[in-house]
Design a protein around this motif. Structure first.
Motif, PDB file in Angstrom:
ATOM      1  N   UNK A  39     -30.127  -5.436 -20.475  1.00 46.52           N
ATOM      2  CA  UNK A  39     -30.825  -6.705 -20.290  1.00 46.52           C
ATOM      3  C   UNK A  39     -32.285  -6.440 -19.962  1.00 46.52           C
ATOM      4  N   UNK A  40     -33.062  -7.491 -20.114  1.00 48.26           N
ATOM      5  CA  UNK A  40     -34.492  -7.414 -19.810  1.00 48.26           C
ATOM      6  C   UNK A  40     -34.821  -8.404 -18.693  1.00 48.26           C
ATOM      7  N   UNK A  70     -34.508 -11.576  -9.423  1.00 52.88           N
ATOM      8  CA  UNK A  70     -35.060 -11.538 -10.773  1.00 52.88           C
ATOM      9  C   UNK A  70     -34.109 -12.280 -11.698  1.00 52.88           C
ATOM     10  N   UNK A  71     -34.646 -12.749 -12.801  1.00 50.44           N
ATOM     11  CA  UNK A  71     -33.832 -13.384 -13.838  1.00 50.44           C
ATOM     12  C   UNK A  71     -33.766 -12.449 -15.028  1.00 50.44           C
ATOM     13  N   UNK A  72     -32.570 -12.254 -15.559  1.00 49.08           N
ATOM     14  CA  UNK A  72     -32.387 -11.396 -16.726  1.00 49.08           C
ATOM     15  C   UNK A  72     -31.912 -12.234 -17.906  1.00 49.08           C
ATOM     16  N   UNK A  86     -32.782  -3.286 -17.410  1.00 43.96           N
ATOM     17  CA  UNK A  86     -31.688  -3.072 -16.467  1.00 43.96           C
ATOM     18  C   UNK A  86     -30.367  -3.142 -17.232  1.00 43.96           C
ATOM     19  N   UNK A  87     -29.288  -2.770 -16.538  1.00 38.89           N
ATOM     20  CA  UNK A  87     -27.963  -2.842 -17.140  1.00 38.89           C
ATOM     21  C   UNK A  87     -26.981  -3.485 -16.180  1.00 38.89           C
ATOM     22  N   UNK A  88     -26.189  -4.395 -16.687  1.00 40.41           N
ATOM     23  CA  UNK A  88     -25.136  -5.023 -15.885  1.00 40.41           C
ATOM     24  C   UNK A  88     -23.836  -4.281 -16.174  1.00 40.41           C
ATOM     25  N   UNK A  89     -23.163  -3.810 -15.120  1.00 42.36           N
ATOM     26  CA  UNK A  89     -21.915  -3.074 -15.284  1.00 42.36           C
ATOM     27  C   UNK A  89     -20.805  -4.080 -15.576  1.00 42.36           C
TER      28      UNK A  89
END
Length: 314
Positions: free
Chosen positions: A120-121, A135-137, A267-270
């Motif tokens: 994600x950004x 933060x918003x992704x 970033x990365x969401x698990x």
């Protein structure tokens, strides 16, 4: 010439003759009786006019240059715009290269920890001067994101998902004062709870008041029940300060996070937890201390120096 009656009559006569010649010349057109005189005058005064014209041309060119400068300025402005566009493109390419590098590192981290992640950004940040660090992704429910999922990047723990919309999600950052995560010390397995302190280091309460901990030690996430909101093994930070051990039931240490919360991008969401605890495998190799060079000085006695007890020959 004095102003007399005769001179006035002569002036009036010359003016009358001039008007008469002008009238005859206009009415005569090409066959004017004064055409020959005009050609003779042109023959005499033509070279003079050319010389004057040559002398005046640079001024005329300068005036023309000023008149045409608008077009040239437009061209210069166009080139400047093209140059700015090129610089912006190059800058964008540099940014893209940097983001690709972040993504590659994050994928490596996910591979080492066996985390299934959704990239994600970061598209917006919360007001840090307010009451929360968020933060918003740009991923949401449509991408399989759910509340209380762990968020990481190529450096370590970023935070956890708190709100999920169809296309976006809100992430509470690990440095937020309302954020708490269970931690485990590298190697020693000492457990604690880390809390955010805004732009200051994380505050960690170790459960063992007599825990052997020192500056430079590293922490990872301990993990939560059913892996929500935190999966185990995600790097948290490095111990920057240790409070003296007192009579309390816990021990307080301060940890500098691996993640820079003010410069988040990729970033990365698990979305899938590891099948087994990766423990310390996700932590980067410890930096090796730089050896301090030592200088050995060897003193060699001079050949001319006298030996103790030996006299010099005069």
């Amino acid at each position: 010439m004095r102003d007399t009656r005769e001179s006035r009559l002569l002036l009036v006569l010359l003016i009358a003759i001039a008007f008469a010649l002008i009238t005859v010349d206009i009415r005569g057109g090409q066959g004017s009786p004064v055409e020959g005189a005009r050609q003779a005058a042109a023959t005499v005064f033509g070279p003079i006019e050319n010389g004057v014209s040559s002398a005046v041309d640079p001024v005329g060119n300068a005036i023309a240059a000023v008149r045409d400068s608008g077009g040239r300025h437009d061209r210069i402005a166009q080139l400047e715009r093209a140059n700015a566009t090129l610089k912006a493109k190059l800058g964008s390419d540099d940014r893209n290269r940097s983001r690709l590098k972040q993504l590659d590192r994050m994928i490596r981290v996910a591979g080492e920890g066996q985390y299934g992640i959704k990239g994600a950004e970061v598209i917006a940040i919360g007001a840090a001067q307010g009451f929360s660090w968020t933060v918003t992704i740009d991923v949401g429910a449509k991408d399989g994101i759910k509340r209380d999922m762990t968020v990481l990047n190529s450096d370590g723990l970023v935070g956890r998902v708190t709100t999920v919309g169809p296309d976006t999600s809100t992430v509470l950052l690990a440095n937020d004062p309302d954020f708490t995560v269970g931690t485990r010390m590298e190697s020693s397995d000492e457990l604690g709870f880390a809390s955010g302190q805004g732009d200051r280091p994380l505050r960690v309460q170790l459960l063992n008041a007599k825990a052997d901990v020192k500056k430079g030690d590293r922490l990872i996430t301990f993990g939560s029940q059913a892996d929500k909101p935190f999966v185990p093994g995600v790097p948290v930070g490095v111990v920057s300060r240790v409070d003296p051990s007192g009579g309390d039931l816990t021990r307080t240490i301060y940890v500098k996070p691996f993640v820079s919360f003010t410069s988040l991008d990729i970033v990365g969401v698990v979305v899938q937890a590891p099948k087994k605890d990766p423990r310390d495998t996700v932590l980067p190799p410890k930096p090796q201390p730089t050896p301090t060079p030592t200088v050995t000085v060897t003193v060699t006695p001079s050949a001319s120096a006298s030996t103790p007890g030996q006299q010099q020959t005069p």
